[in-house]
Design a protein around this motif. Structure first.
Motif, PDB file in Angstrom:
ATOM      1  N   PRO A   5       8.397   7.730  13.880  1.00  0.00           N
ATOM      2  CA  PRO A   5       7.071   7.553  14.037  1.00  0.00           C
ATOM      3  C   PRO A   5       6.845   6.101  14.292  1.00  0.00           C
ATOM      4  O   PRO A   5       5.903   5.691  14.696  1.00  0.00           O
ATOM      5  N   GLU A   6       7.731   5.153  13.553  1.00  0.00           N
ATOM      6  CA  GLU A   6       7.545   3.684  13.685  1.00  0.00           C
ATOM      7  C   GLU A   6       7.506   3.254  15.152  1.00  0.00           C
ATOM      8  O   GLU A   6       7.112   2.162  15.555  1.00  0.00           O
ATOM      9  N   ALA A  52      11.565  12.244  10.626  1.00  0.00           N
ATOM     10  CA  ALA A  52      10.080  11.875  10.754  1.00  0.00           C
ATOM     11  C   ALA A  52       9.467  12.516   9.654  1.00  0.00           C
ATOM     12  O   ALA A  52       8.608  13.388   9.810  1.00  0.00           O
ATOM     13  N   GLN A  53       9.684  12.087   8.156  1.00  0.00           N
ATOM     14  CA  GLN A  53       9.334  12.734   7.283  1.00  0.00           C
ATOM     15  C   GLN A  53       7.846  12.541   7.166  1.00  0.00           C
ATOM     16  O   GLN A  53       7.318  11.633   7.198  1.00  0.00           O
ATOM     17  N   MET A 103       2.538  15.468  14.900  1.00  0.00           N
ATOM     18  CA  MET A 103       1.262  15.459  14.162  1.00  0.00           C
ATOM     19  C   MET A 103       1.817  15.294  12.677  1.00  0.00           C
ATOM     20  O   MET A 103       2.752  15.963  12.347  1.00  0.00           O
ATOM     21  N   SER A 104       0.799  14.675  12.133  1.00  0.00           N
ATOM     22  CA  SER A 104       1.182  14.518  10.637  1.00  0.00           C
ATOM     23  C   SER A 104       0.895  15.611   9.895  1.00  0.00           C
ATOM     24  O   SER A 104       0.041  16.552  10.241  1.00  0.00           O
ATOM     25  N   SER A 105       1.726  16.031   8.740  1.00  0.00           N
ATOM     26  CA  SER A 105       1.598  17.446   8.040  1.00  0.00           C
ATOM     27  C   SER A 105       0.556  17.364   7.122  1.00  0.00           C
ATOM     28  O   SER A 105       0.821  17.538   6.043  1.00  0.00           O
ATOM     29  N   GLU A 109      15.973  18.144  13.396  1.00  0.00           N
ATOM     30  CA  GLU A 109      15.686  17.444  11.971  1.00  0.00           C
ATOM     31  C   GLU A 109      14.566  16.464  12.034  1.00  0.00           C
ATOM     32  O   GLU A 109      14.689  15.361  11.298  1.00  0.00           O
ATOM     33  N   VAL A 110      13.333  17.031  12.277  1.00  0.00           N
ATOM     34  CA  VAL A 110      12.342  16.291  12.003  1.00  0.00           C
ATOM     35  C   VAL A 110      11.933  15.792  10.616  1.00  0.00           C
ATOM     36  O   VAL A 110      11.565  14.817  10.545  1.00  0.00           O
ATOM     37  N   SER A 111      12.205  16.966   9.834  1.00  0.00           N
ATOM     38  CA  SER A 111      11.574  16.624   8.302  1.00  0.00           C
ATOM     39  C   SER A 111      12.640  15.459   7.915  1.00  0.00           C
ATOM     40  O   SER A 111      12.024  14.759   6.993  1.00  0.00           O
TER      41      SER A 111
END
Length: 216
Positions: free
Chosen positions: A109-110, A73-74, A90-92, A68-70
């Protein structure tokens, strides 16, 4: 540009084309970073001896969906793992080059660690698992070594300047060039071995010209 020679020690997979990459991007819902696309066109993911895994198009959708990455880690894409319970993100963003890692249980990501600000440079330098570097730092804490030039410079002053910059050598380039004519030549004395090992990995192929010795 990805150095194909740097991939020679990895377990590689058949490359994919634009159509396959586009298909997976549509399935996931956003564009991959260009540097990641460039890699997939050379090898559809890879695995290193240290357990670092970069996902190919055959598994990347499943991994991102399962964890559930999205959601957690939106705005990020999980592109691999370190083999020790951490994921590489990596950033989308098509222009993204930064690679970070997060714990699989805290996909945020924080609370990430920086792996590299340059994804391609990280690959060309051997796709180092930074957690293993931390272990080496603990084992070698307090130990000192000398940095010695043992092989002739293939690129002359250019190679030496790169070594000088990475190791922050205080000697002038002229003196270093003069000393390099008589090998072995000690470039630096009494430097922390953990720092020396880290810098050698950053140098990539140039590290073959050097050795460290006199560990205390």
């Amino acid at each position: 540009m990805i150095n194909l020679q740097s991939l020679s020690t990895f377990n590689l997979y058949p490359a994919v084309d634009e159509n396959e990459i586009n298909r997976i991007e549509i399935e996931i819902g956003f564009k991959f970073p260009k540097v990641f696309r460039d890699l997939l066109k050379l090898t559809n993911g890879f695995e290193t001896k240290e357990g670092v895994i970069i996902f190919g198009t055959d598994v990347i959708f499943e991994r991102n969906q399962t964890y559930e990455v999205s959601e957690y880690a939106q705005g990020y894409l999980a592109i691999g793992s370190n083999g020790g319970g951490k994921f590489y993100l990596m950033s989308s963003n098509e222009d993204s080059t930064e690679l970070i890692q997060v714990d699989a249980g805290v996909m945020n990501p924080e609370f990430s660690s920086m792996v590299s600000q340059d994804f391609i440079k990280w690959i060309n330098n051997g796709a180092i698992n930074i957690d293993l570097l931390d272990e080496e730092d603990e084992e070698n804490c307090g130990q000192l070594c000398d940095l010695i030039l043992v092989n002739p410079l293939r690129g002359g002053a250019t190679d030496l300047k790169k070594i000088q910059e990475v190791f922050n050598i205080k000697k002038g380039l002229f003196d270093l060039l003069k000393g390099s004519k008589q090998l072995p030549f000690v470039l630096m004395k009494d430097i922390p071995i953990n720092l020396a090992n880290k810098n050698l990995k950053e140098l990539g192929e140039l590290s073959e010209l050097l050795k460290i010795s006199n560990v205390n």
